[in-house]
Design an enzyme around this catalytic site. Sequence first.
Site, short mmCIF file in Angstrom:
data_model
loop_
_atom_site.label_atom_id
_atom_site.label_comp_id
_atom_site.label_asym_id
_atom_site.label_seq_id
_atom_site.Cartn_x
_atom_site.Cartn_y
_atom_site.Cartn_z
N HIS A 77 0.82 -1.23 0.00
CA HIS A 77 0.00 0.00 0.00
C HIS A 77 0.85 1.27 0.00
O HIS A 77 0.35 2.36 -0.28
CB HIS A 77 -0.92 0.05 1.23
CG HIS A 77 -1.98 -1.01 1.22
ND1 HIS A 77 -2.87 -1.16 0.18
CD2 HIS A 77 -2.29 -1.98 2.13
CE1 HIS A 77 -3.68 -2.18 0.45
NE2 HIS A 77 -3.35 -2.70 1.62
C1 X5A Z 1 -1.09 -5.08 3.86
C2 X5A Z 1 -2.56 -5.09 4.24
C3 X5A Z 1 -4.46 -3.86 5.04
C4 X5A Z 1 -4.86 -2.51 5.47
C5 X5A Z 1 -6.29 -2.49 5.96
C6 X5A Z 1 -6.63 -1.15 6.54
N1 X5A Z 1 -3.07 -3.95 4.66
N2 X5A Z 1 -7.97 -1.11 7.05
O1 X5A Z 1 -3.19 -6.13 4.18
ZN ZN Z 2 -4.00 -7.05 2.60
#
Ligand code: X5A
Ligand code: ZN
Length: 688
Positions: A188
């Site tokens: 992300h």
């Molecule tokens: C790497 C990953 C998830 C973020 C979720 C935020 N992130 N609500 O799985």
């Molecule tokens: Zn994820």
Amino acid sequence: MSVENMDVEELYVVVDSNKPNLNERTNRTLKRPGLDSQTTTNGIEKYHPQPFKESRTGFVYDIRMRYHGNLHEGEYHPEDPSRISGIAKILETYNCTERLVKIPAREATKEEVCLVHSVKHWNEVDKTAGMKFEQLVETGDQYNSVYLNNDSAFCARLACGGVIELCKAVMQGTVTNGFANVRPPGHHAEPEEAMGFCLFNNVAVTAKCLREYHHVNKILILDWDIHHGNGTQKAFYNDPNVVYCSIHRYENGEFYPGSEQANYTYFGSGEAKGKTINIPWPRAGMYDSDYIYAFDKVVMPIADEFSPDIVIVSAGFDAAEGDPIGENHVSPIAFGHMTHRLKSIANGRLVLALEGGYNIDSISRSALACVKVLLGEAPDRLPPIKPSKDCMETVHNVLRVQSRYWKSLAPEHVEIAEGMRKLKYYCGRKGCDQDMGAVIKERTLGKIAIDMTEMLKAYRVRYLYETFRMVPAPISNDHLKKFNQITCSQNLFTSNIIFIFVHETNRTWQVSIISEIDSSLRFIDTITKQDCAIIDIDFSPSNPGDSQSRHELNELLLYVWDNMILHTAARHVFLLGAGIGCASLTNLITEREPMILDRVGGVIMVPSEIEVPKVGRGTNLIDWYYEHSCIFVPGDHPYWDKKQKSKVFGRCKLPVGNIGAAPVSEILDQCHQEIFRYVYTILAGEEL
Ligand code: X5A
Ligand code: ZN
């Protein structure tokens, strides 16, 4: 004992027709390098033994990556240190650890990280090491879903450096493949932004490093984390050497990270069109079959065709059965299968890097299944694949967009029974059987196979007859006949108004066969209801976009004009073009100038993403064209960046609603009313 030492003159390998055969999808014959085989009559191959190539699996795990943790006392955060210790523990329990080659992690450098991230971002993360509690909380809260402690920056560097080192080891041949058991996750993290539990984009930074410092040319990043890797997509959106392919829960943009950019309509830009592939599930609750189906229909053909030097998986396990966030049901076996399939790419150079996954038991068992396959074990058997309707629909949407950029995605050859099932599913009609007879093409593996594009054409012709009483027009020219289908209404010689509608058959048959949503059929419907005549030109080139196809289509249009239109009495001809058909219309106008100006009432085009075509020279012609055309050009089309707008492109306007890059059919639908309003304006005062 290796095959080398075996005391056998010949080994026989039975070809098991039940086993998934990766060669099937490209219709290649089964042949592997170094395997000089002849098939005998009973399906048994003569096998000449080759020495085994040793395979080694690397493993990155540094317990210091557990230091990154949530400071809020008593509050459990799903991105917990126990995620990586859980995975490490199960690998130990199942005696995998001793078979793995330990690759030490190290901190990624500023130079490396800044191949993806801005110096500003690096500094912001760096500062957190010396912050007090309140500052940490405040800084974390400034981001979207990020927590921090004083070790976070160090752990992020370690995770990133760990993935880099493992990929380097694979490229140098120290190990064949590997698993990076790292955290915090990365996919992300955007160039300027930490988010979604991610600080640095481990996989993206690694890919840039490989290209920048290690002479790696082509990289495939496959992201099976339940979330879309928005950071990774951004990092490579216009890089033709890095394919980013993501399977994720989308829910119409509702699911985290909640951006429309995770949709299949985002496919890369500029030179990198088709190098971003999004497979967006419309809901939670997807199963093994859905993932395997997406793999077999989209991921593997593209991976094969792209032929990368290394495959890096953003291997989140939050799509696993039991994950509290993902709410999907992927089993460890299916993760093993996906890993197994990917081993067939890039000479087996494959690295899995952990991303998300929040049920410790689920991620441990999933990671174990993957590592076992990396180590050379076969994945367990899966029950027969039964994809859900939502899955098939998603995959077909992806194919519709991506088949423009990948040869291996179309046309599709399917077994006749499967073709029937799909056809019935998509058109919801009985009696598709007759269409089959016309299109049975070839026999492969003893089974009758059909070319779905051919079947679509046959189906369409019958549909046009049954619904609109339109009939196929004979094409006397043999080589024009090959790819094209001209169908016209029976009032061709009596109507005062004729529409020539040039469009391209969707290279993936699946979509245009849905008559209810087929925009071209809606057009024909409106036109025939007004008692106007129509000539429908269904162009399905073998190689869309190449000059040969363009030439053929130009010829086809001239043929229609000279051999059909000129024999009618119609005073108003409307030229309607969609997609690549548009350029053949400007060609026709240029080639048949004097007569055209006389008889053509208007030219309407929806070029979608192709270049806006222009008419030839001659002020007379250009002025006429500008006055008599209506070209719908999407807002993000490069045409609008041109400094000088010339009349040779006709009168260009934004489609209603100004939707961005969209399939031709969607823009056509959007502009339906406006197109006919334009036609009425021209005919104002005339009897329809
Ligand atoms: C790497 C990953 C998830 C973020 C979720 C935020 N992130 N609500 O799985
Ligand atoms: Zn994820």
